[in-house]
Write a protein that holds these residues in place. Structure first.
Motif, PDB file in Angstrom:
ATOM      1  N   LEU A 212       2.388   4.362  10.073  1.00  0.00           N
ATOM      2  CA  LEU A 212       2.172   5.116  11.099  1.00  0.00           C
ATOM      3  C   LEU A 212       2.523   6.350  10.257  1.00  0.00           C
ATOM      4  CD1 LEU A 212       0.096   7.122  13.269  1.00  0.00           C
ATOM      5  CD2 LEU A 212       1.935   5.878  14.872  1.00  0.00           C
ATOM      6  N   PHE A 213       3.833   6.340  10.246  1.00  0.00           N
ATOM      7  CA  PHE A 213       5.040   8.340   9.980  1.00  0.00           C
ATOM      8  C   PHE A 213       4.681   8.547   8.985  1.00  0.00           C
ATOM      9  CE2 PHE A 213       8.386  10.087   7.723  1.00  0.00           C
ATOM     10  CZ  PHE A 213       8.800  10.883   8.988  1.00  0.00           C
ATOM     11  N   PHE A 214       4.245   7.063   8.049  1.00  0.00           N
ATOM     12  CA  PHE A 214       4.134   7.478   5.874  1.00  0.00           C
ATOM     13  C   PHE A 214       2.721   8.269   6.146  1.00  0.00           C
ATOM     14  CE2 PHE A 214       2.670   7.462   1.840  1.00  0.00           C
ATOM     15  CZ  PHE A 214       3.457   7.312   1.443  1.00  0.00           C
ATOM     16  N   LEU A 215       1.935   7.834   7.053  1.00  0.00           N
ATOM     17  CA  LEU A 215       0.150   8.364   7.348  1.00  0.00           C
ATOM     18  C   LEU A 215       0.157   9.538   7.427  1.00  0.00           C
ATOM     19  CD1 LEU A 215      -2.499   7.771   7.070  1.00  0.00           C
ATOM     20  CD2 LEU A 215      -2.728   6.713   9.581  1.00  0.00           C
TER      21      LEU A 215
ATOM     22  N   VAL B 147      -5.935   8.292   3.018  1.00  0.00           N
ATOM     23  CA  VAL B 147      -5.996   8.324   4.149  1.00  0.00           C
ATOM     24  C   VAL B 147      -6.843   6.304   4.517  1.00  0.00           C
ATOM     25  CG1 VAL B 147      -6.722   8.562   6.471  1.00  0.00           C
ATOM     26  CG2 VAL B 147      -6.603  10.574   5.156  1.00  0.00           C
ATOM     27  N   ILE B 148      -8.045   6.075   3.851  1.00  0.00           N
ATOM     28  CA  ILE B 148      -8.557   5.128   4.162  1.00  0.00           C
ATOM     29  C   ILE B 148      -7.618   3.715   3.587  1.00  0.00           C
ATOM     30  CG2 ILE B 148      -9.923   3.145   3.858  1.00  0.00           C
ATOM     31  CD1 ILE B 148     -11.673   5.606   2.955  1.00  0.00           C
ATOM     32  N   SER B 149      -6.679   3.706   2.817  1.00  0.00           N
ATOM     33  CA  SER B 149      -5.843   2.818   2.741  1.00  0.00           C
ATOM     34  C   SER B 149      -4.715   2.498   3.341  1.00  0.00           C
ATOM     35  CB  SER B 149      -4.862   2.396   0.723  1.00  0.00           C
ATOM     36  OG  SER B 149      -4.796   3.974   0.944  1.00  0.00           O
ATOM     37  N   LEU B 150      -4.453   3.610   4.435  1.00  0.00           N
ATOM     38  CA  LEU B 150      -2.685   3.663   5.203  1.00  0.00           C
ATOM     39  C   LEU B 150      -3.260   3.448   5.969  1.00  0.00           C
ATOM     40  CD1 LEU B 150      -1.235   7.200   3.490  1.00  0.00           C
ATOM     41  CD2 LEU B 150      -1.133   4.825   3.513  1.00  0.00           C
TER      42      LEU B 150
ATOM     43  N   GLY C 253      -8.136   1.681  -5.802  1.00  0.00           N
ATOM     44  CA  GLY C 253      -9.934   1.720  -6.315  1.00  0.00           C
ATOM     45  C   GLY C 253     -10.091   2.260  -4.612  1.00  0.00           C
ATOM     46  N   PHE C 254      -9.377   1.789  -4.015  1.00  0.00           N
ATOM     47  CA  PHE C 254      -9.939   2.478  -2.341  1.00  0.00           C
ATOM     48  C   PHE C 254      -9.510   4.367  -3.546  1.00  0.00           C
ATOM     49  CE2 PHE C 254      -8.431  -0.174   0.580  1.00  0.00           C
ATOM     50  CZ  PHE C 254     -10.151  -1.402   0.670  1.00  0.00           C
TER      51      PHE C 254
ATOM     52  N   CYS D 155       0.706  -1.084  -0.001  1.00  0.00           N
ATOM     53  CA  CYS D 155      -0.029   0.098  -0.536  1.00  0.00           C
ATOM     54  C   CYS D 155       0.923   1.704   0.596  1.00  0.00           C
ATOM     55  CB  CYS D 155      -0.845  -0.281   1.242  1.00  0.00           C
ATOM     56  SG  CYS D 155      -1.687   2.087   1.502  1.00  0.00           S
ATOM     57  N   VAL D 156       1.808   1.238   1.054  1.00  0.00           N
ATOM     58  CA  VAL D 156       2.436   2.158   1.194  1.00  0.00           C
ATOM     59  C   VAL D 156       3.644   2.652  -0.206  1.00  0.00           C
ATOM     60  CG1 VAL D 156       4.993   3.626   2.568  1.00  0.00           C
ATOM     61  CG2 VAL D 156       3.194   2.732   3.801  1.00  0.00           C
TER      62      VAL D 156
END
Length: 422
Positions: free
Chosen positions: A308-311, A386-389, A377-378, A245-246
């Motif tokens: 978390l950092f990436f988000l 935000v949702i996928s992360l 797709g998300f 994901c990231v």
């Protein structure tokens, strides 16, 4: 038996080049330039993503049958077939002007990803190296990261001035040279040149019977009831969905915060390659110095913190964006070291090890492909990362819990592994 250092270096180098072709030429570079290729072909990114899906599905199926393929055709023939498939795939991709030829190239690329990928390379390293096996495996698997750091700026320049088609044709030519070198120099085991494994013979001397079509396949029909294999598969699934994901969103996020597409893809590719290299080398060193248990806890403990950092910093400008890209590479591209080393601890005999790594590599390949489509797709539906992360963070935490459970259930095996390091 004798020892000659040049043979060990030669084998490690050839294995590293196979990983470069499998992971970098046939994988990462194509995915990084998805937007460029899709725009040139006049198709949507989601349509081009089917190329990745077919590549992953083909690799998945071939990996599931890897032990039988090795027994029937032999390790070297499979690796040579994988390198040849990579050449065909890149030429077909560059000559594609319709979806059909693009998707056929994806299927051929899946064969390359399996035949000269993690499974055969890790087996050859186990054959040739006993002492410092984790470090050697890390160096070999880091080859794609090292090559990526060097080649990404060159490829970016080539795509900008020559076009992506000519650039990937040059990469196909380089692969042909690697193929010829492998034909001449690769030896599957040290016994072929009257050598012994580096550092001693190790605790097991069993080998996979090549060319017979027969051998130990007792796990094959009884794979799912094995608790350790089920745990490894689930950890592999969660890790790849979380990390990919990231990885998949890095260049797109950098583009959204103001960078040009070319600069964003270049930064993302370079940071991911650097992280790929440093992560593998670090985990290989931790494994050889402190044992597999410590390596697993460090590796999967860092995962949730990285997500978390990436988000939190996903909208920051460089260098925060670049650091996010580095963490994306740390998460997305390096399942091979913990997977192969842990499988070696839990499954000491070669045939069982081959099946375990083949299953996990197959699942990892498929998950990487599905995650790319799922998380894009998300974003298409919600317009936000935000949702996928957020899903990625939850999966990373669950993955850590499963790793701790696996260690607790196999304390004797991990303790024996630590004693060998001493």
């Amino acid at each position: 038996m004798k020892t000659e250092n040049r043979y060990y270096v030669q084998i490690a180098l050839l294995c590293g080049l196979c990983i470069v072709v499998s992971l970098l030429f046939g994988g990462t570079l194509i995915f990084v330039y998805t937007m460029t290729i899709a725009d040139d072909l006049g198709i949507q990114r989601s349509v081009f993503s089917v190329f990745s899906m077919l590549r992953g599905l083909a690799a998945f199926l071939f990996n599931l049958k890897m032990l039988q393929l090795i027994q029937r055709f032999g390790m070297k023939k499979l690796i040579l077939a994988g390198l040849a498939s990579a050449v065909v795939m890149m030429f077909m991709l560059t000559m594609s002007h319709n979806i059909v030829s693009l998707y056929i190239a994806g299927i051929i690329g899946g064969a390359s990803a399996a035949f000269n990928g993690v499974v055969p390379v890790s087996i050859i390293v186990r054959n040739w190296f006993y002492k410092a096996q984790g470090t050697v495996l890390a160096v070999v698997m880091s080859a794609s990261g090292i090559a990526g750091v060097i080649l990404n700026p060159v490829v970016s320049y080539g795509v900008g001035y020559l076009g992506w088609r000519a650039t990937f044709q040059i990469l196909a030519g380089i692969t042909i040279l690697i193929l010829f070198a492998t034909i001449k120099l690769l030896k599957v085991s040290p016994q072929e040149v009257d050598l012994e494994p580096y550092g001693g013979n190790g605790p097991t001397e069993d080998r996979i019977d090549e060319g017979s079509g027969q051998g130990q396949v007792h796990i094959w029909g009884n794979a799912l009831p094995d608790k350790n294999l089920r745990a490894l598969l689930l950890i592999t699934i969660l890790f790849n969905f979380s990390g990919m994901c990231v990885f998949n969103h890095t260049s797109a996020i950098l583009t959204d915060i103001g960078f040009t597409t070319a600069f964003a893809t270049g930064i993302a590719a370079s940071c991911n390659s650097l992280a790929n290299c440093l992560g593998k080398l670090g985990m290989g060193w931790v494994n050889d110095r402190f044992g597999c248990k410590t390596m697993l806890l460090v590796w999967y403990g860092v995962m949730p913190l990285a997500v978390l950092f990436f988000l939190v910093f996903r909208t920051a400008m460089a260098p925060i964006g670049a650091v996010g890209g580095l963490l994306g590479g740390y998460l997305g591209g390096i399942y091979s070291i913990p997977l192969t080393v842990t499988a070696g601890v839990l499954y000491p005999d070669r045939s069982s090890y081959t099946v375990a790594v083949s299953y996990c590599t197959a699942v990892a390949t498929l998950c990487s492909t599905v995650s790319a489509i799922l998380f894009h797709g998300f974003y298409d539906v919600s317009g936000s990362y935000v949702i996928s992360l957020g899903y990625s963070l939850v999966l990373a935490l669950f993955c850590l819990v499963l790793v701790i459970g696996l260690i607790q259930r196999n304390q004797q095996a991990f303790a024996h592994n630590l004693c060998q390091k001493g």
